[in-house]
Design a protein around this motif. Sequence first.
Motif, short mmCIF file in Angstrom:
data_model
loop_
_atom_site.label_atom_id
_atom_site.label_comp_id
_atom_site.label_asym_id
_atom_site.label_seq_id
_atom_site.Cartn_x
_atom_site.Cartn_y
_atom_site.Cartn_z
N PHE A 41 81.79 -0.51 39.81
CA PHE A 41 80.73 -1.26 39.14
C PHE A 41 79.36 -0.79 39.62
O PHE A 41 78.43 -0.61 38.83
CB PHE A 41 80.93 -2.75 39.41
N TRP A 42 79.25 -0.58 40.94
CA TRP A 42 78.01 -0.07 41.53
C TRP A 42 77.68 1.31 40.97
O TRP A 42 76.53 1.60 40.63
CB TRP A 42 78.16 -0.02 43.04
N PHE A 43 78.69 2.16 40.86
CA PHE A 43 78.49 3.51 40.33
C PHE A 43 78.03 3.46 38.87
O PHE A 43 77.21 4.28 38.43
CB PHE A 43 79.78 4.32 40.46
N THR A 44 78.55 2.49 38.10
CA THR A 44 78.10 2.30 36.71
C THR A 44 76.61 1.98 36.67
O THR A 44 75.88 2.48 35.81
CB THR A 44 78.89 1.16 36.04
N GLY A 45 76.16 1.14 37.61
CA GLY A 45 74.74 0.82 37.69
C GLY A 45 73.89 2.03 38.01
O GLY A 45 72.80 2.21 37.45
N VAL A 46 74.39 2.89 38.89
CA VAL A 46 73.67 4.12 39.24
C VAL A 46 73.53 5.01 37.99
O VAL A 46 72.47 5.60 37.75
CB VAL A 46 74.40 4.88 40.36
N ILE A 47 74.60 5.08 37.19
CA ILE A 47 74.56 5.89 35.96
C ILE A 47 73.52 5.33 35.00
O ILE A 47 72.72 6.08 34.41
CB ILE A 47 75.95 5.94 35.31
N LEU A 48 73.53 4.00 34.80
CA LEU A 48 72.54 3.38 33.91
C LEU A 48 71.12 3.62 34.41
O LEU A 48 70.21 3.89 33.62
CB LEU A 48 72.80 1.87 33.81
N LEU A 49 70.94 3.54 35.71
CA LEU A 49 69.63 3.78 36.30
C LEU A 49 69.18 5.21 36.04
O LEU A 49 68.03 5.45 35.64
CB LEU A 49 69.71 3.52 37.81
N ALA A 50 70.10 6.16 36.21
CA ALA A 50 69.78 7.57 35.96
C ALA A 50 69.48 7.83 34.50
O ALA A 50 68.54 8.56 34.16
CB ALA A 50 70.94 8.45 36.43
N VAL A 51 70.28 7.21 33.60
CA VAL A 51 70.05 7.38 32.16
C VAL A 51 68.69 6.80 31.76
O VAL A 51 67.97 7.38 30.94
CB VAL A 51 71.18 6.71 31.36
N GLY A 52 68.33 5.66 32.35
CA GLY A 52 67.03 5.06 32.06
C GLY A 52 65.87 5.95 32.47
O GLY A 52 64.91 6.14 31.72
N VAL A 53 65.97 6.52 33.67
CA VAL A 53 64.92 7.43 34.14
C VAL A 53 64.86 8.68 33.26
O VAL A 53 63.78 9.14 32.87
CB VAL A 53 65.16 7.81 35.62
N TRP A 54 66.06 9.23 32.94
CA TRP A 54 66.11 10.42 32.08
C TRP A 54 65.54 10.11 30.69
O TRP A 54 64.80 10.91 30.12
CB TRP A 54 67.55 10.88 31.95
N GLY A 55 65.87 8.93 30.15
CA GLY A 55 65.36 8.54 28.84
C GLY A 55 63.85 8.40 28.83
O GLY A 55 63.18 8.80 27.88
N LYS A 56 63.31 7.85 29.91
CA LYS A 56 61.85 7.69 30.01
C LYS A 56 61.16 9.04 30.05
O LYS A 56 60.11 9.25 29.43
CB LYS A 56 61.52 6.89 31.27
N VAL A 57 61.77 9.99 30.75
CA VAL A 57 61.16 11.32 30.91
C VAL A 57 61.38 12.19 29.67
O VAL A 57 60.46 12.84 29.18
CB VAL A 57 61.73 12.03 32.15
#
Length: 253
Positions: free
Chosen positions: A28-44
């Motif tokens: 579950f924690w790793f899923t959050g890390v993926i979402l966090l990374a996707v959010g940063v990538w999407g912003k950039v």
Amino acid sequence: MSPPSRRLQTKPVITCLKTFLISYSLIFWFTGVILLAVGVWGKVSLEAYFSLASEESTNAPYVLIGTGATIVIFGLFGCFATCRGSPWMLKLYAMFLTLVFLAELVSGVSGFIFRHEIKAKLSTVYKNAVQTYNNTDSSSSSAAVDTIQRTLHCCGVKNFTDWGDTKYFKDNGIPPSCCKVNSNCTPENLKDLDKAGKEVYAVGCFALVTGVMEANLGIIAGISFGIAFFQLIGIFLACCLSRYITNNQYEMV
């Protein structure tokens, strides 16, 4: 006070549930890390696409970043609650997982039900962006159109001839972002639809985007609902562990 044999039978169950729940919390924690990374990538990387869809700066990447950060925190909280063996912490963790499950389920169902309305809205927004296109200003919609055409190797809404009805075409021709690699995109060619047809991408951008989306709709829906129902495992484990620990404490009294 219950017999020692019964307490000895309960402890292996608690240990087993703790092992499973810690493993689940780490996933579950790793899923959050993926979402966090996707959010940063999407912003950039995808700010142009988001700004086109909303016709202004969007908060979508920040929602993903916030959701990912929250899941990371609660994933660690789940591991801590499991190691501590605290019933109230486990119940709080189960409540959070329930909220995540309901939010994901509602979002997935809403997106599937209103997919045609979303598609129609995107079509309208993209047509307006093409009609009001002006590469000399700093409008987000014009920049988004250029980014999409360069990235997806497409031109216009349905095809490159859509530009013929725009004010920009009358003054400047088809935008250079439609040009193929190593093509002869001179200002004269771009102002003539017949000549430009050989130099620019023929495929329309909207058809290309929606085609990919529809082709993968089943996969996207399956993954979304799979992630949502994954929360049920955590809810079940947290509730079971909390119940066994509570019962074990009562039995020792």
